[in-house]
Scaffold this motif. Structure first.
Motif, mmCIF file in Angstrom:
data_model
loop_
_atom_site.group_PDB
_atom_site.id
_atom_site.type_symbol
_atom_site.label_atom_id
_atom_site.label_comp_id
_atom_site.label_asym_id
_atom_site.label_seq_id
_atom_site.Cartn_x
_atom_site.Cartn_y
_atom_site.Cartn_z
ATOM 1 N N GLY A 195 0.765 -1.008 -0.048
ATOM 2 C CA GLY A 195 -0.037 0.062 0.150
ATOM 3 C C GLY A 195 0.687 1.243 -0.085
ATOM 4 N N ASP A 196 0.394 2.434 -0.241
ATOM 5 C CA ASP A 196 0.850 3.577 -0.396
ATOM 6 C C ASP A 196 0.863 4.330 0.916
ATOM 7 O OD1 ASP A 196 1.731 3.313 -3.122
ATOM 8 O OD2 ASP A 196 -0.245 4.248 -3.695
ATOM 9 N N THR A 197 0.068 3.839 1.892
ATOM 10 C CA THR A 197 -0.312 4.560 3.142
ATOM 11 C C THR A 197 0.007 3.518 4.160
ATOM 12 O OG1 THR A 197 -2.666 4.331 3.249
ATOM 13 C CG2 THR A 197 -1.621 6.254 2.165
ATOM 14 N N PHE A 198 0.031 4.134 5.250
ATOM 15 C CA PHE A 198 0.191 3.361 6.647
ATOM 16 C C PHE A 198 -1.224 2.538 6.917
ATOM 17 C CE2 PHE A 198 3.089 6.578 7.821
ATOM 18 C CZ PHE A 198 4.331 5.780 7.788
ATOM 19 N N ASP A 199 -2.246 3.124 6.693
ATOM 20 C CA ASP A 199 -3.767 2.527 6.540
ATOM 21 C C ASP A 199 -3.857 1.692 5.632
ATOM 22 O OD1 ASP A 199 -6.395 2.409 6.963
ATOM 23 O OD2 ASP A 199 -6.977 4.335 6.574
ATOM 24 N N GLU A 200 -3.503 1.815 4.498
ATOM 25 C CA GLU A 200 -3.795 0.741 3.738
ATOM 26 C C GLU A 200 -2.786 -0.591 4.033
ATOM 27 O OE1 GLU A 200 -2.414 1.871 -0.325
ATOM 28 O OE2 GLU A 200 -4.181 3.485 -0.514
ATOM 29 N N ASN A 201 -1.674 -0.367 4.309
ATOM 30 C CA ASN A 201 -0.818 -1.586 4.999
ATOM 31 C C ASN A 201 -1.338 -2.244 6.135
ATOM 32 O OD1 ASN A 201 0.910 -1.592 2.618
ATOM 33 N ND2 ASN A 201 2.428 -0.027 3.479
ATOM 34 N N ALA A 202 -1.857 -1.389 6.998
ATOM 35 C CA ALA A 202 -2.233 -2.163 8.281
ATOM 36 C C ALA A 202 -3.716 -3.070 8.022
ATOM 37 C CB ALA A 202 -2.596 -0.938 9.257
ATOM 38 N N TYR A 203 -4.343 -2.225 7.232
ATOM 39 C CA TYR A 203 -5.596 -3.115 6.802
ATOM 40 C C TYR A 203 -5.411 -4.455 5.888
ATOM 41 C CZ TYR A 203 -9.834 -4.672 4.667
ATOM 42 O OH TYR A 203 -10.913 -5.725 4.446
ATOM 43 N N LYS A 204 -4.435 -4.425 4.983
ATOM 44 C CA LYS A 204 -3.882 -5.411 4.226
ATOM 45 C C LYS A 204 -3.443 -6.498 5.118
ATOM 46 C CE LYS A 204 -2.514 -3.122 -0.278
ATOM 47 N NZ LYS A 204 -3.179 -4.004 -0.984
ATOM 48 N N LYS A 205 -2.646 -6.317 5.852
ATOM 49 C CA LYS A 205 -2.037 -7.141 6.917
ATOM 50 C C LYS A 205 -3.030 -7.911 7.899
ATOM 51 C CE LYS A 205 1.088 -5.614 9.427
ATOM 52 N NZ LYS A 205 2.646 -5.198 9.869
ATOM 53 N N VAL A 253 6.252 4.823 4.440
ATOM 54 C CA VAL A 253 5.973 3.334 4.741
ATOM 55 C C VAL A 253 6.888 2.291 4.424
ATOM 56 C CG1 VAL A 253 3.528 3.531 3.777
ATOM 57 C CG2 VAL A 253 5.246 3.312 2.331
ATOM 58 N N HIS A 254 8.038 2.842 4.104
ATOM 59 C CA HIS A 254 9.180 1.984 3.806
ATOM 60 C C HIS A 254 10.132 2.002 5.051
ATOM 61 C CE1 HIS A 254 7.803 1.466 -0.342
ATOM 62 N NE2 HIS A 254 7.969 2.708 -0.342
ATOM 63 N N SER A 255 9.819 2.692 6.172
ATOM 64 C CA SER A 255 10.660 2.907 7.247
ATOM 65 C C SER A 255 11.440 1.640 7.838
ATOM 66 C CB SER A 255 10.022 3.388 8.634
ATOM 67 O OG SER A 255 9.150 4.501 8.146
ATOM 68 N N SER A 303 16.813 0.745 4.088
ATOM 69 C CA SER A 303 18.162 0.403 3.483
ATOM 70 C C SER A 303 18.239 -1.123 3.025
ATOM 71 C CB SER A 303 19.301 0.743 4.615
ATOM 72 O OG SER A 303 19.195 -0.096 5.929
ATOM 73 N N GLY A 304 17.119 -1.555 2.715
ATOM 74 C CA GLY A 304 17.096 -2.956 2.263
ATOM 75 C C GLY A 304 16.067 -3.871 2.721
ATOM 76 N N GLU A 305 15.573 -4.966 2.185
ATOM 77 C CA GLU A 305 14.859 -5.707 2.779
ATOM 78 C C GLU A 305 15.388 -6.555 3.972
ATOM 79 O OE1 GLU A 305 11.612 -6.410 1.796
ATOM 80 O OE2 GLU A 305 11.943 -4.923 0.342
ATOM 81 N N GLU A 306 16.675 -6.584 4.202
ATOM 82 C CA GLU A 306 17.146 -7.513 5.265
ATOM 83 C C GLU A 306 17.813 -6.304 6.210
ATOM 84 O OE1 GLU A 306 16.642 -10.570 5.721
ATOM 85 O OE2 GLU A 306 15.638 -10.605 3.699
#
Length: 223
Positions: free
Chosen positions: A45-55, A85-87, A91-94
């Protein structure tokens, strides 16, 4: 009363913060660590709201259980709201917390305006989809060095002006009083009896055949 709720995280710091606030309620809180080999939620998602709901909806549907998920992160004004949202993977997936902090310091090198805010959104979903949403933020600024040993994420860099300390210099109780997640949890706790009733009513509407999670139904609410 339906008293088993899943926390959609394996982050021990988040689990501890949430359980500390909700421990007085008659509910069993389990995390994703209690349900191994689950398919991961896609947080695109592009927002915190979207990602929280998706999860929240993803794990509620997979487990057949009401689920609480949060998406939170740091927004630095001079960086156009990054890392946002990328916090967690700045600096990378890992990336580790230290990796992310070091990248943020590099990005802010030479920049005088270091105002920032933490944002947190909680989503409480049931398997059929409906959800409740809670949101809060906390204003501060980013230091030019790490300071403090507590907390996680960007806490050692986030300076909270009213008490002249970083979040990493606060105890868990102190942090919960002022942080973005703490504010959401205070609001959630104040309405939690209504939330539990909402969950109970929604779960009654679910299909009669739900996965058997009776092994998790116990009264040890502190685990």
């Amino acid at each position: 009363m339906f008293n088993l709720i899943v926390l959609a995280t394996t982050n021990t710091h988040k689990i501890r913060e949430i359980k500390r606030v909700l421990e007085k309620f008659p509910v069993v809180l389990k995390s994703l660590s209690d349900f191994p080999t689950l398919p991961e939620a896609i947080e695109d998602g592009d927002t915190f709201d979207e990602n929280a709901y998706k999860k929240a909806f993803h794990y509620a549907k997979v487990l057949g259980l009401p689920t609480i998920a949060d998406d939170s992160g740091l927004e630095v004004y001079a960086l156009g709201g990054k890392p946002g949202v990328h916090s967690a993977r700045y600096s990378g997936e890992e990336a580790t917390d230290l990796d992310n902090c070091r990248k943020l310091l590099r990005e802010l090198n030479g920049i005088q305006d270091r105002k920032a805010r933490f944002v947190c959104v909680f989503s409480i979903a049931v398997p059929s989809g409906p959800a409740l949403t809670y949101e809060a933020s906390c204003e501060g600024k980013i230091l030019d060095h790490l300071q403090g040993e507590e907390g996680f994420g960007y806490d050692p860099l986030f300076f909270y002006e009213p008490i002249k300390k970083t979040f990493a210099e606060l105890s868990l109780d102190e942090k919960n009083e002022v942080s973005h997640r703490g504010k959401v949890l205070v609001e959630l706790a104040s309405e939690f009896p209504k939330v539990l009733k909402w969950i109970e009513n929604r779960m009654k509407e679910e299909l009669p055949q739900q996965p058997d999670h009776s092994e998790f139904m116990n009264n040890d609410w502190s685990r």
